[in-house]
Design a protein around this motif. Sequence first.
Motif, mmCIF file in Angstrom:
data_model
loop_
_atom_site.group_PDB
_atom_site.id
_atom_site.type_symbol
_atom_site.label_atom_id
_atom_site.label_comp_id
_atom_site.label_asym_id
_atom_site.label_seq_id
_atom_site.Cartn_x
_atom_site.Cartn_y
_atom_site.Cartn_z
ATOM 1 N N ALA A 115 0.586 -0.804 -0.232
ATOM 2 C CA ALA A 115 -0.225 -0.026 -0.035
ATOM 3 C C ALA A 115 0.957 1.457 -0.352
ATOM 4 C CB ALA A 115 -1.263 0.067 0.740
ATOM 5 N N ASP A 116 2.344 1.559 0.498
ATOM 6 C CA ASP A 116 2.981 2.576 0.999
ATOM 7 C C ASP A 116 3.655 3.087 -0.179
ATOM 8 O OD1 ASP A 116 2.215 2.841 3.223
ATOM 9 O OD2 ASP A 116 3.446 2.155 4.052
ATOM 10 N N GLU A 117 3.981 1.939 -1.076
ATOM 11 C CA GLU A 117 4.652 2.339 -2.646
ATOM 12 C C GLU A 117 3.208 1.749 -3.509
ATOM 13 O OE1 GLU A 117 6.139 -1.084 -5.593
ATOM 14 O OE2 GLU A 117 6.446 -1.713 -3.351
ATOM 15 N N GLY A 118 2.184 1.277 -3.743
ATOM 16 C CA GLY A 118 0.835 1.899 -3.746
ATOM 17 C C GLY A 118 0.327 3.315 -4.274
ATOM 18 N N ALA A 119 -0.058 3.592 -2.904
ATOM 19 C CA ALA A 119 -0.665 4.578 -3.100
ATOM 20 C C ALA A 119 -0.752 5.545 -3.846
ATOM 21 C CB ALA A 119 -0.841 4.825 -1.394
ATOM 22 N N PRO A 120 1.093 6.102 -4.024
ATOM 23 C CA PRO A 120 0.937 7.351 -4.468
ATOM 24 C C PRO A 120 1.465 7.314 -6.110
ATOM 25 C CG PRO A 120 3.189 6.603 -2.745
ATOM 26 C CD PRO A 120 1.851 5.190 -3.083
ATOM 27 N N ILE A 121 1.382 5.973 -6.134
ATOM 28 C CA ILE A 121 1.373 5.303 -8.043
ATOM 29 C C ILE A 121 -0.402 5.492 -8.093
ATOM 30 C CG2 ILE A 121 1.525 4.222 -9.490
ATOM 31 C CD1 ILE A 121 3.627 2.610 -7.981
ATOM 32 N N LEU A 122 -0.953 6.054 -7.430
ATOM 33 C CA LEU A 122 -2.220 5.566 -8.061
ATOM 34 C C LEU A 122 -2.844 6.447 -7.823
ATOM 35 C CD1 LEU A 122 -5.094 4.249 -8.461
ATOM 36 C CD2 LEU A 122 -5.348 3.442 -5.695
ATOM 37 N N CYS A 123 -2.435 7.269 -6.355
ATOM 38 C CA CYS A 123 -3.048 8.847 -6.420
ATOM 39 C C CYS A 123 -2.654 9.875 -7.785
ATOM 40 C CB CYS A 123 -1.515 9.554 -5.489
ATOM 41 S SG CYS A 123 -2.082 11.428 -5.333
ATOM 42 N N ARG A 124 -0.665 9.345 -8.385
ATOM 43 C CA ARG A 124 -0.867 10.717 -9.321
ATOM 44 C C ARG A 124 -0.842 9.977 -10.596
ATOM 45 N NH1 ARG A 124 5.028 10.899 -11.407
ATOM 46 N NH2 ARG A 124 4.511 13.167 -11.930
ATOM 47 N N GLU A 125 -1.948 8.754 -11.021
ATOM 48 C CA GLU A 125 -2.719 8.433 -12.070
ATOM 49 C C GLU A 125 -4.323 8.141 -12.623
ATOM 50 O OE1 GLU A 125 -1.914 4.108 -13.019
ATOM 51 O OE2 GLU A 125 -2.324 3.465 -11.277
ATOM 52 N N SER A 126 -4.465 8.503 -11.018
ATOM 53 C CA SER A 126 -5.985 9.039 -11.025
ATOM 54 C C SER A 126 -6.494 10.095 -10.942
ATOM 55 C CB SER A 126 -6.865 7.619 -10.129
ATOM 56 O OG SER A 126 -6.187 7.991 -8.421
ATOM 57 N N GLY A 127 -5.285 10.924 -9.956
ATOM 58 C CA GLY A 127 -5.567 12.222 -9.551
ATOM 59 C C GLY A 127 -6.488 12.199 -8.111
ATOM 60 N N LYS A 128 -6.511 11.554 -7.887
ATOM 61 C CA LYS A 128 -7.627 11.385 -5.838
ATOM 62 C C LYS A 128 -6.356 11.429 -5.181
ATOM 63 C CE LYS A 128 -8.597 7.352 -6.677
ATOM 64 N NZ LYS A 128 -9.835 6.669 -6.127
ATOM 65 N N ARG A 129 -6.952 11.685 -3.747
ATOM 66 C CA ARG A 129 -5.934 12.134 -3.234
ATOM 67 C C ARG A 129 -5.316 10.790 -2.226
ATOM 68 N NH1 ARG A 129 -9.784 14.855 1.566
ATOM 69 N NH2 ARG A 129 -10.521 12.638 0.950
ATOM 70 N N LEU A 130 -4.185 11.657 -1.722
ATOM 71 C CA LEU A 130 -2.801 10.181 -1.756
ATOM 72 C C LEU A 130 -4.014 9.141 -0.206
ATOM 73 C CD1 LEU A 130 -0.599 8.945 -1.325
ATOM 74 C CD2 LEU A 130 0.320 10.754 0.016
ATOM 75 N N SER A 131 -4.823 9.802 0.265
ATOM 76 C CA SER A 131 -5.068 9.461 1.946
ATOM 77 C C SER A 131 -6.261 8.254 0.649
ATOM 78 C CB SER A 131 -5.806 10.223 2.477
ATOM 79 O OG SER A 131 -6.645 11.031 2.288
ATOM 80 N N ASP A 132 -6.658 9.048 -0.318
ATOM 81 C CA ASP A 132 -7.794 7.830 -0.568
ATOM 82 C C ASP A 132 -6.848 7.030 -1.141
ATOM 83 O OD1 ASP A 132 -9.984 9.258 0.900
ATOM 84 O OD2 ASP A 132 -9.768 10.673 -1.532
ATOM 85 N N ALA A 133 -6.874 7.340 -1.653
ATOM 86 C CA ALA A 133 -5.411 6.014 -2.711
ATOM 87 C C ALA A 133 -4.541 4.971 -1.938
ATOM 88 C CB ALA A 133 -4.189 7.181 -3.548
ATOM 89 N N ARG A 134 -4.213 5.205 -0.793
ATOM 90 C CA ARG A 134 -3.952 4.561 -0.019
ATOM 91 C C ARG A 134 -5.278 3.452 0.570
ATOM 92 N NH1 ARG A 134 0.084 2.313 3.068
ATOM 93 N NH2 ARG A 134 -0.853 1.812 5.077
ATOM 94 N N GLY A 135 -6.190 4.904 0.530
ATOM 95 C CA GLY A 135 -7.855 3.700 1.165
ATOM 96 C C GLY A 135 -8.538 2.456 0.531
ATOM 97 N N GLU A 136 -7.604 2.459 -1.194
ATOM 98 C CA GLU A 136 -8.666 1.757 -1.925
ATOM 99 C C GLU A 136 -7.981 0.536 -1.551
ATOM 100 O OE1 GLU A 136 -9.209 1.666 -6.069
ATOM 101 O OE2 GLU A 136 -9.062 4.576 -6.177
ATOM 102 N N PHE A 137 -6.202 0.384 -1.249
ATOM 103 C CA PHE A 137 -5.438 -0.635 -1.550
ATOM 104 C C PHE A 137 -6.014 -1.277 0.083
ATOM 105 C CE2 PHE A 137 -2.668 1.348 -3.981
ATOM 106 C CZ PHE A 137 -2.121 0.202 -4.819
ATOM 107 N N GLU A 138 -6.260 -0.739 1.088
ATOM 108 C CA GLU A 138 -6.890 -1.178 2.117
ATOM 109 C C GLU A 138 -8.031 -2.125 2.111
ATOM 110 O OE1 GLU A 138 -5.212 -1.393 5.443
ATOM 111 O OE2 GLU A 138 -3.260 0.072 4.831
ATOM 112 N N GLU A 139 -8.587 -1.415 1.158
ATOM 113 C CA GLU A 139 -10.284 -1.510 1.476
ATOM 114 C C GLU A 139 -10.010 -3.479 -0.050
ATOM 115 O OE1 GLU A 139 -14.317 0.269 0.004
ATOM 116 O OE2 GLU A 139 -12.932 -0.130 -1.502
ATOM 117 N N ALA A 140 -9.288 -2.730 -0.608
ATOM 118 C CA ALA A 140 -8.754 -3.952 -1.865
ATOM 119 C C ALA A 140 -8.328 -5.196 -0.508
ATOM 120 C CB ALA A 140 -7.804 -4.042 -2.091
#
Length: 483
Positions: free
Chosen positions: A88-113
């Motif tokens: 999650a720590d590695e993936g969240a910044p990637i998801l944040c940058r490619e999708s535009g969403k907030r970093l905390s929300d990107a990390r939340g996606e990995f937690e939800e997954a």
Amino acid sequence: MNMVIRDGLARNFLAGRWVEGEAGARIAVEDPATGEIVAEMARAGERQLAAALEAARGSVERGDLSAMRPGARADLMRRIASCIRAIADEGAPILCRESGKRLSDARGEFEEAAAYFDYYGGLADKIEGKQIPLGSDYIDYTVFEPVGISAQIVPWNFPVSLAARSLAPALAAGNAVIVKSPELDPLALALLGRAFQEAGLPEGAVSILNGIGSELGARLVASSEIDQIVFTGSVPTGQAILCAAAENVTPSLMELGGKSAAVAFEDADLDRLVESVQGGIFFNAGQVCSAMSRLLVHRSLYDRAVEAVAALAGGLEAGHGLDEAAHTPVISAGQLDGIEAMVRAAPGQGARIAAGGARLDRAGHFMAPTILADVDPLSDIAQQELFGPVLCVTPFETEAEAVTIANGTEFGLVAGIFTRDLARAHRVVGRLRAGQVFVNEWFAGGIATPFGGIGKSGFGREKGVEALYNYVRTKNVAISLKG
């Protein structure tokens, strides 16, 4: 990380291997907040799809997951959950940058997954048939069998969590899965392949391929090799997929669009309503299929409600998701163009712009948080899915009128009720045409609560115990004991 993204190129996860695109084909992935290229994604083609189908069929025929003892499959699911949390720590910044969403929300996606895999891991050893009494001369019972190969097409708004939403129950039930990732933001989703490897998922059980939807996605859903289609996305694309599915009579699960309405009665708590508006329409820049895109307010509360939500919209500061901005961009220039065009046309059909109304003058794809008041329920902007940070507000006089307006679109995904009168809430719940109804809090619920729509919002249910049974077939066994 070097297994997935190397020298600015992300690769496809094909049955346990990392592969580049055919003939070096690539898709550039953009940061919606800046317009800069984040990385490139290998573009899978026909040969890689054929290899994924062959690997999936081999996995099904060997029984890689279906023949595994259910308790062992449950343990595997929980290991996958742990491995997803570890990236999650590695993936969240990637998801944040490619999708535009907030970093905390990107990390939340990995937690939800991860939570999806934990949840369905807990159900993997509880897929139980039943005995049916036919009298003393018979034994009759049912068993559940995996459907086989599940083809899953994942949308760009929540690529990691929505992939897990369908992957987890499919694997828990013993199926093989081919995921077609969204070309706009496929990078973080590719990381799930590493979690599968590290957890020890059998090779062939999952492939994650990226390509153009009209090419790779169309070939996938048209294949006679697949046993099921799971799609989340727009109505037109869903309709095209269903036409392809009809050729092979492929069972399909469709989670399509929405134009969901919240109904605020005269006794609604205005502060709670505004809080729900913030999450309901401005979370992820409104790019949520179950967003609160319409707000119906009793006439006695209407002016105060419009003023409050307009103040909310005007106070949301835009910025990059890495900076935890309150308001983030939409996914692409094309998405922004479509949203702005519909908003600009709305005053011509009677709407009043109470806040926002145009794109922001800055780099990236930012639409101002927008409130449209006095919206005619039959106008285009009240009827068509916008998928952006735009709220349509309409007054009503009576409960019956509110229900009529709320039900007055082709969609039926979710709805909401805001009132202190629980008797009225229960009464109106029964009259609203929606697969899920929130009372006094938009997005109440969670992984355990079934989700899906009616009408042009699709059919079938994701999430909860109910979703697990999308991924199995019922077989009846009838045994005669006579003579």
